[in-house]
Motif scaffolding. Structure first.
Motif, PDB file in Angstrom:
ATOM      1  N   THR A  70       0.690  -1.046   0.203  1.00 35.88           N
ATOM      2  CA  THR A  70      -0.050  -0.481  -0.212  1.00 35.88           C
ATOM      3  C   THR A  70       1.064   1.379   0.005  1.00 35.88           C
ATOM      4  O   THR A  70       2.380   1.023  -0.169  1.00 35.88           O
ATOM      5  N   SER A  71      -0.119   2.578  -0.244  1.00 37.48           N
ATOM      6  CA  SER A  71       1.034   3.825   0.171  1.00 37.48           C
ATOM      7  C   SER A  71       1.731   3.507  -1.197  1.00 37.48           C
ATOM      8  O   SER A  71       2.854   4.275  -1.008  1.00 37.48           O
ATOM      9  N   ILE A  72       1.018   3.279  -2.514  1.00 39.21           N
ATOM     10  CA  ILE A  72       2.702   3.401  -3.368  1.00 39.21           C
ATOM     11  C   ILE A  72       1.897   3.766  -4.690  1.00 39.21           C
ATOM     12  O   ILE A  72       1.148   3.536  -4.970  1.00 39.21           O
ATOM     13  N   ARG A  73       2.641   4.545  -5.366  1.00 37.73           N
ATOM     14  CA  ARG A  73       1.999   4.633  -6.738  1.00 37.73           C
ATOM     15  C   ARG A  73       1.248   3.970  -7.699  1.00 37.73           C
ATOM     16  O   ARG A  73       2.527   3.289  -7.546  1.00 37.73           O
ATOM     17  N   ARG A  74       0.273   3.924  -8.249  1.00 38.11           N
ATOM     18  CA  ARG A  74       0.122   2.959  -9.189  1.00 38.11           C
ATOM     19  C   ARG A  74       1.207   2.804 -10.643  1.00 38.11           C
ATOM     20  O   ARG A  74       1.929   3.041 -11.284  1.00 38.11           O
ATOM     21  N   ILE A  75       1.603   1.122 -10.098  1.00 31.75           N
ATOM     22  CA  ILE A  75       2.018   1.112 -11.498  1.00 31.75           C
ATOM     23  C   ILE A  75       1.213   0.068 -12.267  1.00 31.75           C
ATOM     24  O   ILE A  75       0.729  -0.810 -12.495  1.00 31.75           O
ATOM     25  N   PRO A  76       2.072   0.353 -13.440  1.00 32.52           N
ATOM     26  CA  PRO A  76       1.298   0.434 -14.702  1.00 32.52           C
ATOM     27  C   PRO A  76       1.057  -1.223 -15.351  1.00 32.52           C
ATOM     28  O   PRO A  76      -0.024  -1.176 -15.789  1.00 32.52           O
ATOM     29  N   ASP A  77       2.021  -1.080 -15.143  1.00 32.86           N
ATOM     30  CA  ASP A  77       2.938  -2.675 -15.738  1.00 32.86           C
ATOM     31  C   ASP A  77       4.317  -3.327 -15.420  1.00 32.86           C
ATOM     32  O   ASP A  77       5.329  -2.402 -14.580  1.00 32.86           O
ATOM     33  N   ARG A  78       4.297  -4.560 -15.771  1.00 33.13           N
ATOM     34  CA  ARG A  78       5.525  -5.142 -15.181  1.00 33.13           C
ATOM     35  C   ARG A  78       6.867  -3.896 -14.938  1.00 33.13           C
ATOM     36  O   ARG A  78       8.237  -3.927 -14.010  1.00 33.13           O
ATOM     37  N   SER A  79       7.315  -3.037 -16.303  1.00 34.68           N
ATOM     38  CA  SER A  79       8.092  -2.828 -16.707  1.00 34.68           C
ATOM     39  C   SER A  79       8.377  -1.965 -15.476  1.00 34.68           C
ATOM     40  O   SER A  79       9.547  -1.219 -15.727  1.00 34.68           O
ATOM     41  N   LYS A  80       7.731  -1.402 -14.944  1.00 35.76           N
ATOM     42  CA  LYS A  80       7.869  -0.238 -14.233  1.00 35.76           C
ATOM     43  C   LYS A  80       8.057  -0.719 -12.138  1.00 35.76           C
ATOM     44  O   LYS A  80       7.909   0.602 -11.654  1.00 35.76           O
ATOM     45  N   LEU A  81       7.962  -2.286 -12.501  1.00 37.67           N
ATOM     46  CA  LEU A  81       8.058  -2.475 -11.183  1.00 37.67           C
ATOM     47  C   LEU A  81       9.793  -2.850 -10.537  1.00 37.67           C
ATOM     48  O   LEU A  81       9.931  -3.687 -11.228  1.00 37.67           O
ATOM     49  N   GLY A  82       9.498  -2.483  -9.395  1.00 36.73           N
ATOM     50  CA  GLY A  82      10.998  -2.482  -9.008  1.00 36.73           C
ATOM     51  C   GLY A  82      11.528  -3.645  -7.927  1.00 36.73           C
ATOM     52  O   GLY A  82      10.252  -3.338  -7.009  1.00 36.73           O
ATOM     53  N   ILE A  83      11.883  -4.664  -8.016  1.00 34.77           N
ATOM     54  CA  ILE A  83      12.188  -5.904  -6.638  1.00 34.77           C
ATOM     55  C   ILE A  83      13.759  -5.712  -6.410  1.00 34.77           C
ATOM     56  O   ILE A  83      14.327  -6.388  -7.445  1.00 34.77           O
ATOM     57  N   TRP A 130       9.407  -1.049  -5.060  1.00 30.89           N
ATOM     58  CA  TRP A 130       8.779   0.326  -5.515  1.00 30.89           C
ATOM     59  C   TRP A 130       8.384   0.658  -6.694  1.00 30.89           C
ATOM     60  O   TRP A 130       8.923  -0.218  -7.668  1.00 30.89           O
ATOM     61  N   ASN A 131       8.162   1.669  -7.520  1.00 35.36           N
ATOM     62  CA  ASN A 131       7.440   2.619  -9.159  1.00 35.36           C
ATOM     63  C   ASN A 131       9.041   2.869  -8.864  1.00 35.36           C
ATOM     64  O   ASN A 131       9.385   3.943  -8.574  1.00 35.36           O
ATOM     65  N   THR A 132       9.272   1.919  -9.875  1.00 30.94           N
ATOM     66  CA  THR A 132      10.391   2.715 -10.587  1.00 30.94           C
ATOM     67  C   THR A 132      10.469   4.444 -10.587  1.00 30.94           C
ATOM     68  O   THR A 132      11.675   4.971 -11.307  1.00 30.94           O
ATOM     69  N   ASP A 133       9.933   4.751 -10.877  1.00 33.90           N
ATOM     70  CA  ASP A 133       9.158   5.946 -11.682  1.00 33.90           C
ATOM     71  C   ASP A 133       9.584   6.747 -10.798  1.00 33.90           C
ATOM     72  O   ASP A 133      10.002   8.536 -10.852  1.00 33.90           O
ATOM     73  N   TYR A 134       9.740   6.310  -9.749  1.00 31.55           N
ATOM     74  CA  TYR A 134       9.977   6.893  -8.318  1.00 31.55           C
ATOM     75  C   TYR A 134      10.703   6.208  -7.293  1.00 31.55           C
ATOM     76  O   TYR A 134      10.297   5.942  -6.068  1.00 31.55           O
ATOM     77  N   ALA A 135      12.074   5.948  -7.778  1.00 27.40           N
ATOM     78  CA  ALA A 135      12.448   5.469  -7.655  1.00 27.40           C
ATOM     79  C   ALA A 135      13.382   5.778  -6.115  1.00 27.40           C
ATOM     80  O   ALA A 135      14.010   4.824  -5.081  1.00 27.40           O
TER      81      ALA A 135
END
Length: 214
Positions: A56-69, A113-118
């Motif tokens: 929670t408290s994470i900006r929406r991630i549009p697809d897996r390319s924007k998902l950081g793990i 994290w959302n990679t646009d907000y690393a």
């Protein structure tokens, strides 16, 4: 958040919009299932362990390319991960991925994290265990009267076929393995313990397989 109702004069048609506040801080990893996993990344059947995390408290991630793990200081590439899944909305994000193999047991950091907000990363600790070593899951009861034979049950997680158990107790405590039963990767052990003085004592339970106890 803010609720806004929009209607048209003289019309019964209406609908509701909800404006969500944009998360300002780091994401919160609410849960990880399962909460622990083997160092090999494989379960007792040799299949990959799949982790599912709720954030929670994470900006929406549009697809897996924007998902950081990041797992144990290694950033994961989900391109070829057949178990990778992502569902993300403005309210929450749920994702799945294959548990990587680890070099050693212990607690490791899991970051999402959302990679646009690393600069905004959620972090939690994940327990990695050595499947070759038994782990104690439950002891009940954990206390009892002195000078009385107390029946104590233990639940252990084991990944070998167990031949027997051996218990070692300190001076002043008599300990006996009454019986045990193993079902798949779990073993239930019943001990009979008698202590002569109040206090806390430490005991060792050895798991014996093929005439080797450890």
């Amino acid at each position: 958040s803010q609720l806004v109702t929009i209607s048209r004069a003289g019309s019964a048609a209406s609908f509701t919009l909800q404006y969500m506040g944009v998360p300002a801080g780091a994401p919160v990893i609410e849960s990880v299932t399962p909460p622990r996993g083997p160092v090999s990344g494989l379960d007792d059947k040799g299949e990959p362990v799949v982790l599912t995390a709720a954030v929670t408290s994470i900006r929406r991630i549009p697809d897996r390319s924007k998902l950081g793990i990041m797992f144990n200081n290694v950033t994961l590439d989900l391109t070829d991960d057949d178990n990778a899944e992502l569902f993300s909305s403005f309210q929450s994000t749920v994702l799945s991925f294959t548990l990587p193999a680890s070099a050693a047991s212990g607690n490791v950091e899991l970051k999402i994290w959302n990679t646009d907000y690393a600069d905004l990363k959620g972090m939690t600790l994940f327990e990695v265990f050595d499947a070759e070593l038994p782990s104690l899951e439950l002891v009940f009861p954990q206390q009892g009267p002195v000078e009385v034979a107390n029946s104590v049950g233990l639940t252990l997680r084991v990944f070998q076929v167990v031949d027997s158990f051996e218990v070692t107790a300190p001076a002043g405590v008599t300990a006996t393995v009454v019986r045990f039963e193993q079902i798949d990767s779990f073993a239930e052990v019943i001990l009979e313990l008698t202590g002569t003085a109040p206090g806390t004592v430490d005991m060792d339970l050895a798991v014996c397989t093929a005439d080797v106890c450890a």
